[in-house]
Design a protein around this motif. Structure first.
Motif, PDB file in Angstrom:
ATOM      1  N   ILE A   1     -10.118  -2.081   5.616  1.00 51.64           N
ATOM      2  CA  ILE A   1      -9.112  -1.710   6.558  1.00 51.64           C
ATOM      3  C   ILE A   1      -9.594  -1.547   8.001  1.00 51.64           C
ATOM      4  CG2 ILE A   1      -7.711   0.230   7.247  1.00 51.64           C
ATOM      5  CD1 ILE A   1      -7.559   1.012   4.502  1.00 51.64           C
ATOM      6  N   SER A   2     -10.858  -1.154   8.204  1.00 52.59           N
ATOM      7  CA  SER A   2     -11.479  -1.273   9.686  1.00 52.59           C
ATOM      8  C   SER A   2     -11.696  -2.513  10.254  1.00 52.59           C
ATOM      9  CB  SER A   2     -12.900  -0.647   9.465  1.00 52.59           C
ATOM     10  OG  SER A   2     -13.690  -1.354   8.729  1.00 52.59           O
ATOM     11  N   GLU A   3     -11.608  -3.645   9.419  1.00 52.71           N
ATOM     12  CA  GLU A   3     -11.345  -4.699   9.846  1.00 52.71           C
ATOM     13  C   GLU A   3     -10.321  -5.366  10.715  1.00 52.71           C
ATOM     14  OE1 GLU A   3     -12.964  -8.026   7.409  1.00 52.71           O
ATOM     15  OE2 GLU A   3     -14.830  -6.849   6.890  1.00 52.71           O
ATOM     16  N   PHE A   4      -9.196  -4.683  10.521  1.00 51.67           N
ATOM     17  CA  PHE A   4      -7.934  -4.988  10.991  1.00 51.67           C
ATOM     18  C   PHE A   4      -7.360  -4.184  11.819  1.00 51.67           C
ATOM     19  CE2 PHE A   4      -8.750  -6.805   6.717  1.00 51.67           C
ATOM     20  CZ  PHE A   4      -8.781  -8.125   6.970  1.00 51.67           C
ATOM     21  N   ASN A   5      -6.737  -4.533  13.079  1.00 53.09           N
ATOM     22  CA  ASN A   5      -5.888  -3.806  13.774  1.00 53.09           C
ATOM     23  C   ASN A   5      -4.385  -3.980  13.465  1.00 53.09           C
ATOM     24  OD1 ASN A   5      -5.231  -2.302  16.000  1.00 53.09           O
ATOM     25  ND2 ASN A   5      -5.655  -3.706  17.565  1.00 53.09           N
ATOM     26  N   LYS A   6      -3.908  -4.970  14.088  1.00 59.17           N
ATOM     27  CA  LYS A   6      -2.406  -5.429  13.708  1.00 59.17           C
ATOM     28  C   LYS A   6      -2.325  -6.385  12.597  1.00 59.17           C
ATOM     29  CE  LYS A   6       1.349  -6.563  16.846  1.00 59.17           C
ATOM     30  NZ  LYS A   6       1.707  -7.355  18.144  1.00 59.17           N
ATOM     31  N   VAL A   7      -1.533  -5.998  11.652  1.00 62.55           N
ATOM     32  CA  VAL A   7      -1.354  -6.912  10.689  1.00 62.55           C
ATOM     33  C   VAL A   7       0.132  -7.219  10.276  1.00 62.55           C
ATOM     34  CG1 VAL A   7      -3.684  -6.432   9.384  1.00 62.55           C
ATOM     35  CG2 VAL A   7      -1.570  -4.801   8.699  1.00 62.55           C
ATOM     36  N   ALA A   8       0.324  -8.443   9.561  1.00 62.78           N
ATOM     37  CA  ALA A   8       1.695  -8.957   9.302  1.00 62.78           C
ATOM     38  C   ALA A   8       1.790  -9.540   8.230  1.00 62.78           C
ATOM     39  CB  ALA A   8       2.057  -9.807  10.635  1.00 62.78           C
ATOM     40  N   LEU A   9       2.909  -9.627   7.394  1.00 65.10           N
ATOM     41  CA  LEU A   9       2.883 -10.342   6.135  1.00 65.10           C
ATOM     42  C   LEU A   9       3.630 -11.556   6.213  1.00 65.10           C
ATOM     43  CD1 LEU A   9       2.807 -10.159   2.940  1.00 65.10           C
ATOM     44  CD2 LEU A   9       4.784  -9.181   2.991  1.00 65.10           C
ATOM     45  N   ILE A  10       3.340 -12.782   5.539  1.00 61.80           N
ATOM     46  CA  ILE A  10       4.293 -13.637   5.250  1.00 61.80           C
ATOM     47  C   ILE A  10       4.151 -14.175   3.677  1.00 61.80           C
ATOM     48  CG2 ILE A  10       4.352 -14.729   7.673  1.00 61.80           C
ATOM     49  CD1 ILE A  10       2.492 -16.969   6.737  1.00 61.80           C
ATOM     50  N   THR A  11       4.971 -14.838   3.080  1.00 63.18           N
ATOM     51  CA  THR A  11       4.579 -15.253   1.831  1.00 63.18           C
ATOM     52  C   THR A  11       5.093 -16.657   1.583  1.00 63.18           C
ATOM     53  OG1 THR A  11       6.866 -14.783   0.599  1.00 63.18           O
ATOM     54  CG2 THR A  11       5.514 -12.758   1.011  1.00 63.18           C
ATOM     55  N   GLN A  12       4.341 -17.226   0.286  1.00 64.64           N
ATOM     56  CA  GLN A  12       4.888 -18.386  -0.184  1.00 64.64           C
ATOM     57  C   GLN A  12       6.390 -18.345  -0.340  1.00 64.64           C
ATOM     58  OE1 GLN A  12       2.229 -19.915  -3.103  1.00 64.64           O
ATOM     59  NE2 GLN A  12       3.534 -21.562  -3.622  1.00 64.64           N
ATOM     60  N   THR A  13       7.147 -19.422  -0.359  1.00 61.60           N
ATOM     61  CA  THR A  13       8.575 -19.344  -0.721  1.00 61.60           C
ATOM     62  C   THR A  13       9.001 -19.370  -2.310  1.00 61.60           C
ATOM     63  OG1 THR A  13       8.843 -21.865  -0.531  1.00 61.60           O
ATOM     64  CG2 THR A  13       9.367 -20.378   1.138  1.00 61.60           C
ATOM     65  N   THR A  14       8.216 -19.640  -2.988  1.00 60.26           N
ATOM     66  CA  THR A  14       8.414 -19.674  -4.515  1.00 60.26           C
ATOM     67  C   THR A  14       7.611 -19.012  -5.482  1.00 60.26           C
ATOM     68  OG1 THR A  14       6.823 -21.544  -4.593  1.00 60.26           O
ATOM     69  CG2 THR A  14       8.952 -22.368  -4.324  1.00 60.26           C
ATOM     70  N   LEU A  15       7.420 -17.987  -5.156  1.00 62.69           N
ATOM     71  CA  LEU A  15       6.763 -16.798  -5.972  1.00 62.69           C
ATOM     72  C   LEU A  15       7.488 -16.117  -6.636  1.00 62.69           C
ATOM     73  CD1 LEU A  15       4.497 -15.386  -3.019  1.00 62.69           C
ATOM     74  CD2 LEU A  15       3.889 -16.883  -4.589  1.00 62.69           C
ATOM     75  N   SER A  16       6.987 -15.395  -7.803  1.00 61.53           N
ATOM     76  CA  SER A  16       7.788 -14.419  -8.461  1.00 61.53           C
ATOM     77  C   SER A  16       8.403 -13.338  -7.472  1.00 61.53           C
ATOM     78  CB  SER A  16       6.776 -13.827  -9.892  1.00 61.53           C
ATOM     79  OG  SER A  16       7.313 -12.549 -10.225  1.00 61.53           O
ATOM     80  N   VAL A  17       9.494 -12.822  -7.556  1.00 66.61           N
ATOM     81  CA  VAL A  17      10.116 -11.773  -6.765  1.00 66.61           C
ATOM     82  C   VAL A  17       9.432 -10.646  -7.235  1.00 66.61           C
ATOM     83  CG1 VAL A  17      12.071 -10.444  -6.198  1.00 66.61           C
ATOM     84  CG2 VAL A  17      12.161 -13.085  -6.513  1.00 66.61           C
ATOM     85  N   ASP A  18       9.163 -10.416  -8.395  1.00 72.79           N
ATOM     86  CA  ASP A  18       8.736  -8.708  -8.848  1.00 72.79           C
ATOM     87  C   ASP A  18       7.385  -8.863  -8.724  1.00 72.79           C
ATOM     88  OD1 ASP A  18      11.570  -8.400  -9.699  1.00 72.79           O
ATOM     89  OD2 ASP A  18      11.006  -8.833 -11.879  1.00 72.79           O
ATOM     90  N   ASP A  19       6.595  -9.781  -9.066  1.00 74.20           N
ATOM     91  CA  ASP A  19       5.274  -9.718  -8.914  1.00 74.20           C
ATOM     92  C   ASP A  19       4.825  -9.469  -7.325  1.00 74.20           C
ATOM     93  OD1 ASP A  19       4.968 -10.089 -11.610  1.00 74.20           O
ATOM     94  OD2 ASP A  19       4.119 -12.243 -11.560  1.00 74.20           O
ATOM     95  N   THR A  20       5.637 -10.326  -6.652  1.00 73.67           N
ATOM     96  CA  THR A  20       5.047 -10.175  -4.813  1.00 73.67           C
ATOM     97  C   THR A  20       5.704  -8.850  -4.359  1.00 73.67           C
ATOM     98  OG1 THR A  20       5.738 -12.447  -4.948  1.00 73.67           O
ATOM     99  CG2 THR A  20       5.892 -11.549  -2.756  1.00 73.67           C
ATOM    100  N   ALA A  21       6.743  -8.231  -5.194  1.00 75.11           N
ATOM    101  CA  ALA A  21       7.110  -6.761  -4.626  1.00 75.11           C
ATOM    102  C   ALA A  21       5.952  -5.948  -4.838  1.00 75.11           C
ATOM    103  CB  ALA A  21       8.332  -6.640  -5.449  1.00 75.11           C
ATOM    104  N   LYS A  22       5.432  -6.011  -6.169  1.00 73.11           N
ATOM    105  CA  LYS A  22       4.336  -5.227  -6.287  1.00 73.11           C
ATOM    106  C   LYS A  22       3.076  -5.371  -5.456  1.00 73.11           C
ATOM    107  CE  LYS A  22       4.915  -5.317 -11.337  1.00 73.11           C
ATOM    108  NZ  LYS A  22       4.920  -5.986 -12.508  1.00 73.11           N
ATOM    109  N   LEU A  23       2.650  -6.764  -5.060  1.00 77.35           N
ATOM    110  CA  LEU A  23       1.765  -6.974  -4.054  1.00 77.35           C
ATOM    111  C   LEU A  23       2.054  -6.230  -2.760  1.00 77.35           C
ATOM    112  CD1 LEU A  23       0.411 -10.378  -5.124  1.00 77.35           C
ATOM    113  CD2 LEU A  23      -0.595  -8.388  -5.540  1.00 77.35           C
ATOM    114  N   ILE A  24       3.290  -6.539  -2.293  1.00 80.12           N
ATOM    115  CA  ILE A  24       3.844  -5.968  -0.942  1.00 80.12           C
ATOM    116  C   ILE A  24       3.632  -4.429  -0.941  1.00 80.12           C
ATOM    117  CG2 ILE A  24       5.811  -5.570   0.599  1.00 80.12           C
ATOM    118  CD1 ILE A  24       6.418  -8.379  -0.209  1.00 80.12           C
ATOM    119  N   ARG A  25       4.081  -3.806  -2.121  1.00 75.47           N
ATOM    120  CA  ARG A  25       3.907  -2.457  -2.184  1.00 75.47           C
ATOM    121  C   ARG A  25       2.548  -1.644  -1.943  1.00 75.47           C
ATOM    122  NH1 ARG A  25       8.115  -2.231  -5.918  1.00 75.47           N
ATOM    123  NH2 ARG A  25       6.573  -2.547  -7.700  1.00 75.47           N
TER     124      ARG A  25
END
Ligand code: SF4
Length: 315
Positions: A159-183
């Motif tokens: 955590i200490s290595e990052f100040n401001k962080v943003a998220l993007i994803t690949q377009t063809t991922l599993s919706v459910d698996d990605t939701a878990k990672l985002i959480r």
């Protein structure tokens, strides 16, 4: 007297080609018409062996790198997108290129550049080595973006290595698996900047929802799609995670084991966003020849999206 029904076939919609794949194939076919063969395409235009073979027969040459192309040749970039350095290389080599990158992948590229300009470090959820991921990571300097493939990658982040962080994803991922990672990412980084709209595209989302809607009813589900195709592999995973015990990825109709199918009473059939409907038709015609079939169709979403082709091919 009614004939005995041996099989019930569930055929959900949406399935098959998405707007980005249709546009990319259109670009190649119109280029062939306008400029004549050979037309070079960097990387498979879409990940489907039938589509690739069909275009090769029409005069398309698929290459891995621009070095594999004669200097003055015309080249098309695939629907998965390319890094900025590939476009620069093409310019340096004075090649004419047409970009068939799906507009929904370009949207993710734009998000990556915007976050970078705003001083954020970017977490990209995706699969290492996939051309879309390579293309997206190549939009910004490598030290400004971190690929997240699984939960362990998130645990390892300091955590200490990052100040401001943003998220993007690949377009063809599993919706459910990605939701878990985002959480998990949001738990670790509560100020994580998320995409204004999901990066997983409408076609991926709809095809997964469609296969999910039949999964519990099916003894087996057949997904038509390429073995190197992310959205095809995800559909098989979603079918299995949603309750279907026997799932198969079918890249060629001739590879189907019809004897094995005799053991299944209820069967689901779908096709990934890069698989042409002609393969579904081929499956259905062989299937009806072999079995007495009742077909149950369903539609879980309407799709009426199309993308413009580049101006030079419209003229
Ligand atoms: S699957 Fe989605 S992102 Fe990929 S080409 Fe189709 S519409 Fe575009």
């Amino acid at each position: 007297m009614n004939k005995k029904i041996e099989k019930i076939l569930y055929l959900p919609n949406p399935r098959g080609f998405c707007a980005g794949v249709e546009r990319a194939i259109n670009i190649v076919e119109l280029s062939l018409e306008k400029y004549g063969p050979p037309i070079y395409v960097r990387h498979e235009i879409v990940h489907n062996p039938w589509v690739v073979k069909d275009l090769e027969n029409k005069g398309v040459i698929f290459v891995d790198e621009l070095n594999d192309i004669p200097k003055d040749a015309r080249v098309i970039f695939s629907a998965h997108g390319v890094s900025s350095s590939v476009k620069e290389e093409a310019k340096e080599k004075k090649m004419s290129y047409i970009d068939a990158t799906c507009p929904l992948v370009l949207k993710v590229h734009i998000e990556a550049k915007r976050h970078f300009e705003n001083g954020a470090h970017i977490f990209l959820i995706g699969h290492k080595g996939h051309p879309e991921v390579d293309g997206t990571m190549g939009q910004i300097p490598s030290q400004s973006i971190t690929l997240i493939e699984n939960i362990n990658d998130i645990k390892r982040l300091n955590i200490s290595e990052f100040n401001k962080v943003a998220l993007i994803t690949q377009t063809t991922l599993s919706v459910d698996d990605t939701a878990k990672l985002i959480r998990a990412l949001k738990k670790k980084f509560p100020t994580l900047i998320e995409p204004p709209r999901e990066d997983i595209c409408y076609a991926t989302t709809n095809r997964q929802a469609a296969v999910k809607s039949i999964a519990k009813k099916c003894d087996a589900i057949y997904v038509i799609g390429g073995e190197n195709s992310s959205n095809s592999i995800r559909l098989v995973e979603v079918a299995s995670q949603s309750g279907c015990k026997n799932t198969f990825l079918i890249s060629e109709i001739k590879s189907i084991n019809w004897d094995e199918m005799k053991h299944f009473k209820t069967i689901g059939l779908t096709a990934s966003a890069s698989a042409p409907e002609i393969l579904v038709d081929e499956f259905l015609s062989l299937f009806k020849n072999k079995f007495q079939v009742k077909i149950e169709k369903s539609v879980i979403a309407d799709e009426n999206i199309s993308f413009k082709i580049p101006r030079e091919l419209r003229e």
